[in-house]
Design an enzyme around this catalytic site. Structure first.
Site, mmCIF file in Angstrom:
data_model
loop_
_atom_site.group_PDB
_atom_site.id
_atom_site.type_symbol
_atom_site.label_atom_id
_atom_site.label_comp_id
_atom_site.label_asym_id
_atom_site.label_seq_id
_atom_site.Cartn_x
_atom_site.Cartn_y
_atom_site.Cartn_z
ATOM 1 N N THR A 96 -31.328 -61.657 5.151
ATOM 2 C CA THR A 96 -32.166 -62.074 6.286
ATOM 3 C C THR A 96 -32.406 -60.857 7.163
ATOM 4 O OG1 THR A 96 -30.231 -62.611 7.580
ATOM 5 C CG2 THR A 96 -31.203 -64.399 6.321
ATOM 6 N N GLU A 100 -33.047 -68.654 4.178
ATOM 7 C CA GLU A 100 -31.904 -69.500 3.781
ATOM 8 C C GLU A 100 -32.340 -70.766 3.064
ATOM 9 O OE1 GLU A 100 -32.243 -67.946 6.634
ATOM 10 O OE2 GLU A 100 -30.322 -67.359 7.503
ATOM 11 N N LYS A 121 -35.624 -71.253 29.829
ATOM 12 C CA LYS A 121 -35.044 -72.330 30.633
ATOM 13 C C LYS A 121 -35.421 -72.108 32.083
ATOM 14 C CE LYS A 121 -31.999 -72.308 27.005
ATOM 15 N NZ LYS A 121 -31.583 -71.141 26.249
ATOM 16 N N TRP A 163 -37.134 -76.936 29.807
ATOM 17 C CA TRP A 163 -37.406 -75.921 28.797
ATOM 18 C C TRP A 163 -38.909 -75.654 28.708
ATOM 19 C CZ3 TRP A 163 -34.067 -76.716 23.761
ATOM 20 C CH2 TRP A 163 -32.718 -76.611 24.108
HETATM 21 P P1 AMP Z 1 -37.145 -65.774 7.863
HETATM 22 O O1 AMP Z 1 -35.878 -66.210 7.268
HETATM 23 O O2 AMP Z 1 -37.178 -64.320 8.192
HETATM 24 O O3 AMP Z 1 -38.322 -66.198 7.047
HETATM 25 O O4 AMP Z 1 -37.301 -66.501 9.268
HETATM 26 C C1 AMP Z 1 -37.217 -67.885 9.389
HETATM 27 C C2 AMP Z 1 -37.629 -68.280 10.783
HETATM 28 O O5 AMP Z 1 -39.017 -67.991 10.999
HETATM 29 C C3 AMP Z 1 -37.516 -69.767 11.057
HETATM 30 O O6 AMP Z 1 -36.206 -70.169 11.352
HETATM 31 C C4 AMP Z 1 -38.477 -69.928 12.223
HETATM 32 O O7 AMP Z 1 -37.873 -69.542 13.450
HETATM 33 C C5 AMP Z 1 -39.568 -68.939 11.904
HETATM 34 N N1 AMP Z 1 -40.702 -69.626 11.267
HETATM 35 C C6 AMP Z 1 -41.005 -69.701 9.967
HETATM 36 N N2 AMP Z 1 -42.144 -70.400 9.780
HETATM 37 C C7 AMP Z 1 -42.563 -70.797 11.002
HETATM 38 C C8 AMP Z 1 -43.664 -71.569 11.486
HETATM 39 N N3 AMP Z 1 -44.598 -72.054 10.688
HETATM 40 N N4 AMP Z 1 -43.733 -71.780 12.816
HETATM 41 C C9 AMP Z 1 -42.806 -71.292 13.673
HETATM 42 N N5 AMP Z 1 -41.766 -70.542 13.274
HETATM 43 C C10 AMP Z 1 -41.634 -70.308 11.956
#
Ligand code: AMP
Length: 543
Positions: free
Chosen positions: A186, A331, A440, A445
């Site tokens: 990640t 994940e 916040k 929020w």
């Molecule tokens: P990653 O593991 O780097 O792909 O990041 C995952 C995170 O990206 C998620 O937990 C979200 O916070 C964000 N994310 C992925 N897709 C979206 C979406 N369509 N809208 C808002 N946030 C997203």
């Protein structure tokens, strides 16, 4: 009593065998780092994947050893996806946008044994190779003639020579479907990156689910351009699902600017393209500036960050291209939800339909989700208003990170996504924020995504990030950091006035800060930690 069906392990090799046998002619097109357009097909990919498997057989590796790639999306990366995992090794996709120190940390942590890289990353490999003692073999993804005489990397070989010497005969081994197939770290905004380890079984189930009509809706009639990198969360399953359905694939290599992506879509009759909002922002900017239209594109999958309403409207209303808003995480392999309307929503008026389509969508079959109170952990109602911590479970969701203590990772079998969301009565989930980005203010929020979406709809705004700033009375107040479109003139007051009537008064940001660029992370997401650091001396007006 047990069923009497054949008990066959779900292995990645099944995908490439199927693609070769049933879709050998379906094309695989790549813009290469060499600059040209390369034409291949699934039959060729399968043949070369077997050559990779034979070549790896000569490298003295054990079952489950990690073989890393540092590469753009291309036919070579595709054949490595199948050749490495299919032969029982673990494909470890590395993100070349990471800092060299972070990259070598990851290579060491994963104990990568072989590392294959695109020639455009040679300087990066030259910078890190001495710090990666586990890597026994470095392979440049190029022809023998393109290999530099003095790269400084001991024993460097050219990929085409390495596989070219191998037989195309190879029988994929059979083994436990729960064996590791691939891994991806990640991006890790805090602490060290964490290794997510996929299995053959999780990958196959995820690929199957992705093809469905209410998911990515992929078929043999599609020509698919994954702009989302193959080094980030399996390019959203597209390489695997495309093999299962026999779709044509079009790879952009490292040319992700608006013109290159648009040209490739037009030249290769692309029907579906997938990427993060920042990529589409560049392409739409290029199209607007040059008065261009699409001739074949029908669908875009947008995910990784929230799809701004202005972007969805532009695709749908101006270009007649459908948008599939999707949400997921590394994940989660990564697909969690996709936004496709249900049958009972066909009667909604256009505005109501649009409001639903902006949400992150419904759970893909195989993923279960719920929202819970952050304090008590109690499940919250699906009323579309109550927001809480989003938890997920399913057979392609992680239950632990590589080499970490995972004893407290799951809560009763559920994985904490770190996202805050609402779920409506139809099951459509909407992300309000990353839990650490929520603002916040006075005990309430404010969603930074909502503020950004409004700012992004202003015609002079190219990119907007909303962050909370400390406030003595309200705890935090939002400000919006804005990058103007090239040549656009707009004042702080214009932007603040734009919020009138679009949101509650107390949710309107206190200030607008103009910057030349907003820091983006290695996967194209805005880096709010870095932005906060950049603005550490900033003070809210009146304080
Ligand atoms: P990653 O593991 O780097 O792909 O990041 C995952 C995170 O990206 C998620 O937990 C979200 O916070 C964000 N994310 C992925 N897709 C979206 C979406 N369509 N809208 C808002 N946030 C997203």
């Amino acid at each position: 009593m047990l069923g009497l069906m054949q008990d066959q392990p779900l292995l990645i090799s099944m995908l490439i065998n199927h693609a070769e046998r049933h879709h050998a002619d379906a094309e695989i097109i790549s813009r290469r780092v060499e600059g040209d357009i390369h034409r291949s097909n699934w039959g060729e990919v399968a043949k070369r994947a077997r050559q990779i498997a034979n070549a790896l057989g000569g490298e003295n590796l054990a079952f489950g050893d990690r073989v890393a790639t540092l590469a753009w999306n291309s036919y070579r990366h595709l054949e490595l996806y199948f050749g490495i995992s299919g032969s029982g090794h673990v494909l470890h996709t590395l993100n070349p946008r990471l800092h060299p120190d972070q990259l070598s940390w990851i290579v060491n942590h994963a104990e990568d044994q072989v590392l294959l890289f695109d020639m455009s990353f040679l300087p990066l490999v030259q910078a890190v190779h001495a710090k990666c003692p586990t890597v026994k073999k470095w392979i440049a993804l190029c022809d023998a003639e393109a290999l530099p005489a003095d790269s400084g990397i001991p024993g460097l070989v050219a990929y085409e020579a390495w596989i070219g010497a191998q037989s195309t005969d190879y029988t994929w081994p059979q083994f436990d479907e729960r064996s590791a197939s691939s891994m991806c770290y990640t991006s890790g905004t805090t602490g060290n990156p964490k290794g997510v380890v996929y299995s053959h079984r999780s990958t196959l189930l995820h690929a199957w689910a992705a093809a469905a009509p209410d998911c990515l809706n992929m078929s043999s009639r599609d020509s698919i351009l994954p702009v989302v990198p193959m080094f980030h969360a399996n390019a959203w399953a597209i390489p695997y699902t495309a093999a299962a359905v026999g779709a044509k694939l079009v790879f952009p290599g490292g040319a992700l600017d608006g013109k290159s992506v648009y040209d490739l879509i037009e030249q290769e009759g692309v029907t579906m393209a997938a990427g993060v909002p920042t990529v589409w922002q560049m392409m739409l900017g290029h199209m607007e500036a040059n008065g261009l239209r699409f001739s074949t594109l029908k669908n875009t999958v947008i995910g990784g960050s929230a799809c701004p309403p202005a972007m969805l409207n532009t695709f749908v209303d101006i270009y007649g291209v459908d948008v599939l808003h999707a949400w997921g995480m590394t994940e989660m392999s990564p697909l969690g939800t996709v936004c496709v309307l249900k049958g009972n929503q066909a009667g909604l008026d256009a505005d109501a339909q649009r409001a639903v389509r902006l949400k992150q969508g419904r759970a893909v079959f195989g993923v279960d989700m719920k929202i819970v109170d952050p304090e008590s952990g109690a499940e919250l109602p699906w009323d579309g208003k109550t927001y809480g911590d989003l938890l997920v479970k399913g057979p392609w969701i992680t239950q632990g990170y590589f080499k970490l203590d995972n004893s407290n990772l799951l809560v009763d079998g559920w994985f904490h996504t770190g996202d805050v969301a609402t779920i409506d009565p139809d099951g459509f989930m909407q992300i309000t924020d990353r839990s650490k980005d929520v603002i916040k203010s006075g005990g309430e929020w404010i969603s930074s995504i909502d503020v950004e979406n409004i700012a992004m709809a202003h015609p002079a705004v190219a990119m907007a990030a909303c962050i909370g700033m400390p406030h003595p009375k309200w705890d935090e107040r939002p400000i919006v950091v804005v990058v103007k479109k090239p040549g656009a003139e707009v004042s702080r007051e214009d932007i603040l006035a734009f919020f009138d009537d679009k949101t509650a008064k107390w949710q309107i940001p206190d200030d607008v800060v103009f910057v030349d660029a907003i820091p983006l992370g290695a996967t194209g997401k805005m880096q709010k930690m870095a932005l906060r650091e950049q603005l550490k001396d900033y003070k809210l007006p009146g304080l």
